[in-house]
Write a protein that holds these residues in place. Structure first.
Motif, PDB file in Angstrom:
ATOM      1  N   GLY A   3      55.153  43.226  47.785  1.00 54.24           N
ATOM      2  CA  GLY A   3      55.763  44.546  47.783  1.00 54.24           C
ATOM      3  C   GLY A   3      57.262  44.487  47.990  1.00 54.24           C
ATOM      4  N   LEU A   4      57.711  43.597  48.865  1.00 52.60           N
ATOM      5  CA  LEU A   4      59.146  43.449  49.096  1.00 52.60           C
ATOM      6  C   LEU A   4      59.851  42.983  47.830  1.00 52.60           C
ATOM      7  N   LEU A   5      59.284  41.995  47.143  1.00 56.16           N
ATOM      8  CA  LEU A   5      59.897  41.490  45.910  1.00 56.16           C
ATOM      9  C   LEU A   5      59.917  42.564  44.832  1.00 56.16           C
ATOM     10  N   ARG A   6      58.813  43.263  44.698  1.00 52.51           N
ATOM     11  CA  ARG A   6      58.759  44.349  43.722  1.00 52.51           C
ATOM     12  C   ARG A   6      59.789  45.432  44.072  1.00 52.51           C
ATOM     13  N   GLY A   7      59.910  45.723  45.357  1.00 50.38           N
ATOM     14  CA  GLY A   7      60.860  46.728  45.804  1.00 50.38           C
ATOM     15  C   GLY A   7      62.297  46.322  45.549  1.00 50.38           C
ATOM     16  N   LEU A   8      62.610  45.043  45.689  1.00 54.75           N
ATOM     17  CA  LEU A   8      63.965  44.573  45.412  1.00 54.75           C
ATOM     18  C   LEU A   8      64.316  44.743  43.936  1.00 54.75           C
ATOM     19  N   ILE A   9      63.350  44.466  43.049  1.00 53.50           N
ATOM     20  CA  ILE A   9      63.573  44.655  41.617  1.00 53.50           C
ATOM     21  C   ILE A   9      63.825  46.129  41.311  1.00 53.50           C
ATOM     22  N   VAL A  10      62.950  46.981  41.827  1.00 53.30           N
ATOM     23  CA  VAL A  10      63.075  48.414  41.579  1.00 53.30           C
ATOM     24  C   VAL A  10      64.385  48.953  42.170  1.00 53.30           C
ATOM     25  N   GLY A  11      64.720  48.517  43.379  1.00 56.44           N
ATOM     26  CA  GLY A  11      65.952  48.973  44.016  1.00 56.44           C
ATOM     27  C   GLY A  11      67.193  48.518  43.274  1.00 56.44           C
ATOM     28  N   LEU A  12      67.193  47.261  42.821  1.00 54.88           N
ATOM     29  CA  LEU A  12      68.345  46.733  42.100  1.00 54.88           C
ATOM     30  C   LEU A  12      68.547  47.480  40.787  1.00 54.88           C
ATOM     31  N   ALA A  13      67.453  47.715  40.063  1.00 49.88           N
ATOM     32  CA  ALA A  13      67.550  48.467  38.811  1.00 49.88           C
ATOM     33  C   ALA A  13      67.904  49.926  39.085  1.00 49.88           C
ATOM     34  N   GLY A  14      67.452  50.450  40.227  1.00 51.89           N
ATOM     35  CA  GLY A  14      67.707  51.843  40.555  1.00 51.89           C
ATOM     36  C   GLY A  14      69.160  52.137  40.871  1.00 51.89           C
ATOM     37  N   THR A  19      71.463  46.234  36.006  1.00 53.19           N
ATOM     38  CA  THR A  19      70.211  46.498  35.307  1.00 53.19           C
ATOM     39  C   THR A  19      69.776  45.296  34.480  1.00 53.19           C
ATOM     40  N   GLY A  20      70.723  44.672  33.770  1.00 49.81           N
ATOM     41  CA  GLY A  20      70.382  43.492  32.981  1.00 49.81           C
ATOM     42  C   GLY A  20      69.881  42.348  33.838  1.00 49.81           C
ATOM     43  N   VAL A  21      70.541  42.105  34.958  1.00 49.98           N
ATOM     44  CA  VAL A  21      70.105  41.050  35.873  1.00 49.98           C
ATOM     45  C   VAL A  21      68.736  41.389  36.453  1.00 49.98           C
ATOM     46  N   ALA A  22      68.518  42.661  36.793  1.00 51.27           N
ATOM     47  CA  ALA A  22      67.217  43.075  37.321  1.00 51.27           C
ATOM     48  C   ALA A  22      66.113  42.817  36.302  1.00 51.27           C
ATOM     49  N   GLY A  23      66.383  43.119  35.030  1.00 50.50           N
ATOM     50  CA  GLY A  23      65.394  42.859  33.987  1.00 50.50           C
ATOM     51  C   GLY A  23      65.083  41.384  33.853  1.00 50.50           C
ATOM     52  N   TYR A  24      66.112  40.565  33.886  1.00 51.54           N
ATOM     53  CA  TYR A  24      65.902  39.110  33.775  1.00 51.54           C
ATOM     54  C   TYR A  24      65.112  38.583  34.972  1.00 51.54           C
ATOM     55  N   MET A  25      65.489  39.014  36.178  1.00 53.32           N
ATOM     56  CA  MET A  25      64.813  38.530  37.379  1.00 53.32           C
ATOM     57  C   MET A  25      63.370  39.026  37.453  1.00 53.32           C
ATOM     58  N   PHE A  26      63.112  40.208  36.936  1.00 49.86           N
ATOM     59  CA  PHE A  26      61.749  40.735  36.893  1.00 49.86           C
ATOM     60  C   PHE A  26      60.854  39.820  36.070  1.00 49.86           C
ATOM     61  N   VAL A  27      61.356  39.384  34.928  1.00 49.12           N
ATOM     62  CA  VAL A  27      60.592  38.475  34.067  1.00 49.12           C
ATOM     63  C   VAL A  27      60.447  37.103  34.716  1.00 49.12           C
ATOM     64  N   LEU A  28      61.517  36.609  35.333  1.00 47.22           N
ATOM     65  CA  LEU A  28      61.445  35.314  36.015  1.00 47.22           C
ATOM     66  C   LEU A  28      60.401  35.348  37.122  1.00 47.22           C
ATOM     67  N   TRP A  29      60.324  36.460  37.819  1.00 50.55           N
ATOM     68  CA  TRP A  29      59.389  36.598  38.931  1.00 50.55           C
ATOM     69  C   TRP A  29      57.943  36.692  38.463  1.00 50.55           C
ATOM     70  N   LYS A  30      57.663  37.536  37.456  1.00 48.04           N
ATOM     71  CA  LYS A  30      56.272  37.726  37.040  1.00 48.04           C
ATOM     72  C   LYS A  30      55.824  36.738  35.971  1.00 48.04           C
ATOM     73  N   GLY A  31      56.775  36.113  35.270  1.00 47.46           N
ATOM     74  CA  GLY A  31      56.431  35.041  34.338  1.00 47.46           C
ATOM     75  C   GLY A  31      56.022  35.469  32.949  1.00 47.46           C
ATOM     76  N   THR A  32      56.112  36.765  32.616  1.00 46.07           N
ATOM     77  CA  THR A  32      55.795  37.232  31.267  1.00 46.07           C
ATOM     78  C   THR A  32      56.869  38.202  30.801  1.00 46.07           C
ATOM     79  N   LEU A  33      56.975  38.349  29.474  1.00 48.27           N
ATOM     80  CA  LEU A  33      57.996  39.220  28.889  1.00 48.27           C
ATOM     81  C   LEU A  33      57.379  40.039  27.769  1.00 48.27           C
ATOM     82  N   GLY A  34      57.558  41.360  27.817  1.00 51.81           N
ATOM     83  CA  GLY A  34      57.039  42.245  26.781  1.00 51.81           C
ATOM     84  C   GLY A  34      58.046  43.321  26.429  1.00 51.81           C
ATOM     85  N   PHE A  35      57.875  43.919  25.259  1.00 52.41           N
ATOM     86  CA  PHE A  35      58.865  44.876  24.765  1.00 52.41           C
ATOM     87  C   PHE A  35      58.899  46.173  25.572  1.00 52.41           C
ATOM     88  N   ASN A  36      57.832  46.486  26.316  1.00 57.65           N
ATOM     89  CA  ASN A  36      57.808  47.748  27.068  1.00 57.65           C
ATOM     90  C   ASN A  36      57.879  47.538  28.577  1.00 57.65           C
TER      91      ASN A  36
END
Length: 370
Positions: A55-66, A280-297
């Motif tokens: 939850g903390l990691l997910r929250g950091l992604i959401v907060g950074l993008a927010g 936002t761009g860094v948040a998107g990249y780190m989100f993919v690095l964290w979860k390990g998958t990349l999709g168009f949506n």
């Protein structure tokens, strides 16, 4: 203190600070439920710790993008619905560079730049990871931020700036159109398939001991924490210690007064897109690095949580976006202790609604950049 006096004070507190009372009661219920579950063995300590860490990691992604979304609203006064697709665009741009650097000489350049579209190249086969290919990952993260900045500036110059004086509703509807245009441009170039991006076996893990078990923490988790916290601290220092930050706060409070006092408002708008787009761009990249998958949506799916975090924290508040992101992320992850995992997002939105019922302006109450 007598019983009657305690009752009177309790009623006064409930009347004056209902939000604090609700939060206190919910917290007591959560603690009781967890202690009861831990005592009976229906809940394991390491499960709780794992959900909290996730939850903390997910929250950091959401907060950074927010932060970027909140800055856009605070300075430009409109809700940017293309923000999620900025995030996706940055992720694809950054991962194209990461694939290229990690797989140069091992696969076709075109397939690498298309991030393995159609299953032509797999990130796992290239051994992509922060420890196995650090240069490729760092370069990809930087490019993700720069590419999103460029995209945000181009869209603002040719789409938003000509209609900026038309009002927030016009800009909002236009941003929805921009979102769809970007999303289907990504589909046209990269395809619709979801691809794995990292080599799971090559990511070192360590165990953090808790009472009855261990929580697995890998190198990508730690990278996310370092990058997110570092960027958030940088934004704080920029807002509080620099002339640009003061100009942003002044324009957020009163744009007309800021213009009269000589603040270059158009320059502030440009820097708003630069800072917000980069984060936002860094948040998107780190989100993919964290979860390990990349999709168009990916960005579109994450956008609802980002909006929830920004609204919960207080629309226009940078610190509110960070705090709201952590609350939303923790709720979405921790709620699976009590409800099925597919309802995690619903639980996050429910918490947002309950809090806003008692504190409609958000936790940080107010429309302020800082």
């Amino acid at each position: 203190m007598g019983v009657s006096e305690t009752y009177v004070r309790g009623r006064r507190l409930a009347r004056e600070q209902p939000f604090a009372v609700v939060v206190g009661l919910v917290a007591l219920w959560v603690v009781w439920f967890l202690l009861d579950g831990l005592a009976t063995g229906s809940i394991e300590v390491n499960d709780v710790a794992s959900y909290a860490w996730d939850g903390l990691l997910r929250g950091l992604i959401v907060g950074l993008a927010g932060i970027g979304l909140s800055m856009t609203y605070s300075i430009l006064n409109f809700a940017n619905f293309s923000h999620g697709d900025y995030l996706t665009s940055g992720a694809f741009s950054g991962w194209a560079v990461t694939y290229l650097l990690a797989g140069l000489g091992e696969a076709n350049v075109g397939s690498l730049l298309l991030v393995g579209a159609g299953g032509s190249v797999f990130g796992g086969a290239l051994g992509i990871g922060i420890t196995t290919s650090p240069i490729a990952v760092v370069a990809g993260m930087v490019v993700a931020g720069v590419a999103t900045v460029a995209l945000a500036l181009v869209v603002d110059r040719f789409v938003y700036r000509p209609i900026r004086d038309e009002g927030g509703i016009t800009l909002l509807i236009t941003s929805v159109g921009v979102a769809f245009a970007l999303r289907y441009l990504i589909v046209f170039v990269f395809g619709t398939d979801v691809r794995g991006t990292t080599a799971a076996g090559s990511v070192p893990q360590m165990s953090v001991n808790v009472v009855d078990g261990a929580v697995r923490v890998n190198a990508h988790d730690l990278t996310l924490v370092v990058v997110a916290v570092g960027l958030m601290a940088g934004v704080h220092l920029l807002l509080q210690r620099t002339k640009l930050g003061k100009a942003m706060r002044a324009m957020s409070d009163n744009e007309d007064l800021a213009r009269i006092t000589g603040i270059p408002t158009e320059q502030v708008v440009r820097y708003t897109w630069i800072i917000g787009g980069g984060l936002t761009g860094v948040a998107g990249y780190m989100f993919v690095l964290w979860k390990g998958t990349l999709g168009f949506n990916d960005g579109w799916l994450l956008l609802l949580l980002i909006f929830a975090a920004v609204i919960l924290g207080g629309i226009g508040s940078i610190y509110g976006a960070i705090g709201g992101g952590i609350i939303i992320g923790m709720t979405a992850s921790m709620s699976v202790i009590w409800i099925p995992s597919e309802f995690g997002r619903a639980a996050a939105f429910l918490v947002m609604i309950v809090i806003l019922l008692f504190k409609p302006q958000g936790i940080f109450s107010g429309r302020t950049t800082a």
